[in-house]
Design a protein around this motif. Structure first.
Motif, PDB file in Angstrom:
ATOM      1  N   UNK A   1       8.584   0.762  -6.968  1.00 30.15           N
ATOM      2  CA  UNK A   1       8.759  -0.693  -6.885  1.00 30.15           C
ATOM      3  C   UNK A   1       8.169  -1.224  -5.580  1.00 30.15           C
ATOM      4  N   UNK A   2       8.369  -0.494  -4.483  1.00 27.95           N
ATOM      5  CA  UNK A   2       7.788  -0.894  -3.200  1.00 27.95           C
ATOM      6  C   UNK A   2       6.263  -0.845  -3.263  1.00 27.95           C
ATOM      7  N   UNK A   3       5.718   0.221  -3.846  1.00 29.79           N
ATOM      8  CA  UNK A   3       4.261   0.332  -3.977  1.00 29.79           C
ATOM      9  C   UNK A   3       3.697  -0.803  -4.817  1.00 29.79           C
TER      10      UNK A   3
ATOM     11  N   UNK B   1       5.081  -3.757  -5.722  1.00 27.12           N
ATOM     12  CA  UNK B   1       5.300  -5.083  -5.124  1.00 27.12           C
ATOM     13  C   UNK B   1       4.411  -5.283  -3.900  1.00 27.12           C
ATOM     14  N   UNK B   2       4.287  -4.249  -3.083  1.00 28.39           N
ATOM     15  CA  UNK B   2       3.452  -4.363  -1.888  1.00 28.39           C
ATOM     16  C   UNK B   2       1.986  -4.559  -2.218  1.00 28.39           C
ATOM     17  N   UNK B   3       1.486  -3.803  -3.194  1.00 28.89           N
ATOM     18  CA  UNK B   3       0.084  -3.946  -3.593  1.00 28.89           C
ATOM     19  C   UNK B   3      -0.150  -5.314  -4.221  1.00 28.89           C
ATOM     20  N   UNK B   4       0.770  -5.752  -5.069  1.00 28.67           N
ATOM     21  CA  UNK B   4       0.616  -7.066  -5.703  1.00 28.67           C
ATOM     22  C   UNK B   4       0.656  -8.180  -4.657  1.00 28.67           C
ATOM     23  N   UNK B   5       1.588  -8.097  -3.719  1.00 29.08           N
ATOM     24  CA  UNK B   5       1.680  -9.091  -2.650  1.00 29.08           C
ATOM     25  C   UNK B   5       0.409  -9.097  -1.799  1.00 29.08           C
ATOM     26  N   UNK B   6      -0.076  -7.899  -1.459  1.00 31.23           N
ATOM     27  CA  UNK B   6      -1.292  -7.797  -0.657  1.00 31.23           C
ATOM     28  C   UNK B   6      -2.479  -8.437  -1.359  1.00 31.23           C
ATOM     29  N   UNK B   7      -2.535  -8.305  -2.672  1.00 31.92           N
ATOM     30  CA  UNK B   7      -3.653  -8.849  -3.439  1.00 31.92           C
ATOM     31  C   UNK B   7      -3.427 -10.293  -3.886  1.00 31.92           C
ATOM     32  N   UNK B   8      -2.320 -10.892  -3.425  1.00 31.99           N
ATOM     33  CA  UNK B   8      -2.141 -12.326  -3.628  1.00 31.99           C
ATOM     34  C   UNK B   8      -1.145 -12.761  -4.671  1.00 31.99           C
TER      35      UNK B   8
END
Length: 182
Positions: free
Chosen positions: A128-130, A132-139
């Motif tokens: 979930x962290x991976x 959510x973090x990747x999605x957040x990083x990509x906008x």
């Protein structure tokens, strides 16, 4: 002023770009074939328990390794025959844009965090962290949607591995939940 076919002429640049593209395609084919060979060699080290099953734990990795070798060889042969892939000319690609290294660093950090945290907080939370973090990083916006989707995805994959494959991924705080344990 440059001579026709010289290093700064249009024809010279095109020839140089063609050689670079050919080298890149050879490198890709070699990398894919090499990964396949590595997979085949490493698969031989898998310990097979004595059982009556016709298909053991080596079957799928051997299949994937063989496909990788065949795909890599196909790329190498096609490149040797001059069949190069077409250059990317998508309208959403800016060839002059520089790499956004902050985004790359954030993505790498989330991958490393997932690998480090999986044993401590379990698969569902670390994935979930991976995610959510990747999605957040990509906008992705709002921030909470990828968190919910990542947690749901982690729990579903945990249940699939447990029920469908009989494998236990680290469950973290979900340890002891019957359908999440293989």
């Amino acid at each position: 002023m440059s001579k026709a076919g010289g290093p700064t002429s249009a024809a010279g640049r095109a020839a140089r770009e063609g050689r670079v593209r050919r080298i890149e395609e050879y490198a890709l084919g070699g990398l894919i074939a090499g990964l396949g060979i590595f997979t085949l060699v490493d698969t031989a080290t898998i310990v097979v328990p004595g059982s009556a099953n016709a298909m053991g734990p080596r079957t799928f990795p051997y299949f994937i390794g063989g496909l990788l070798v065949l795909a890599g060889m196909a790329v190498l042969v096609a490149t040797w025959r001059g069949k190069l892939g077409e250059a990317e000319e998508g309208e959403d690609v800016d060839a002059d844009a520089r790499t956004d290294w902050l985004t790359v660093v954030k993505l790498v950090a989330f991958f490393v965090a997932q690998a480090v945290l999986i044993d401590w907080i379990g698969w569902p939370l670390s994935i979930a962290i991976l995610f959510a973090g990747a999605a957040w990083t990509l906008g992705a916006r709002p921030w909470w949607k990828p968190v919910v989707i990542g947690l749901a995805m982690g729990l579903v994959l945990q249940a699939v591995f447990a029920a469908g494959l009989g494998l236990s991924l680290p469950a973290g705080p979900f340890e002891g939940v019957p359908f999440l344990h293989g």
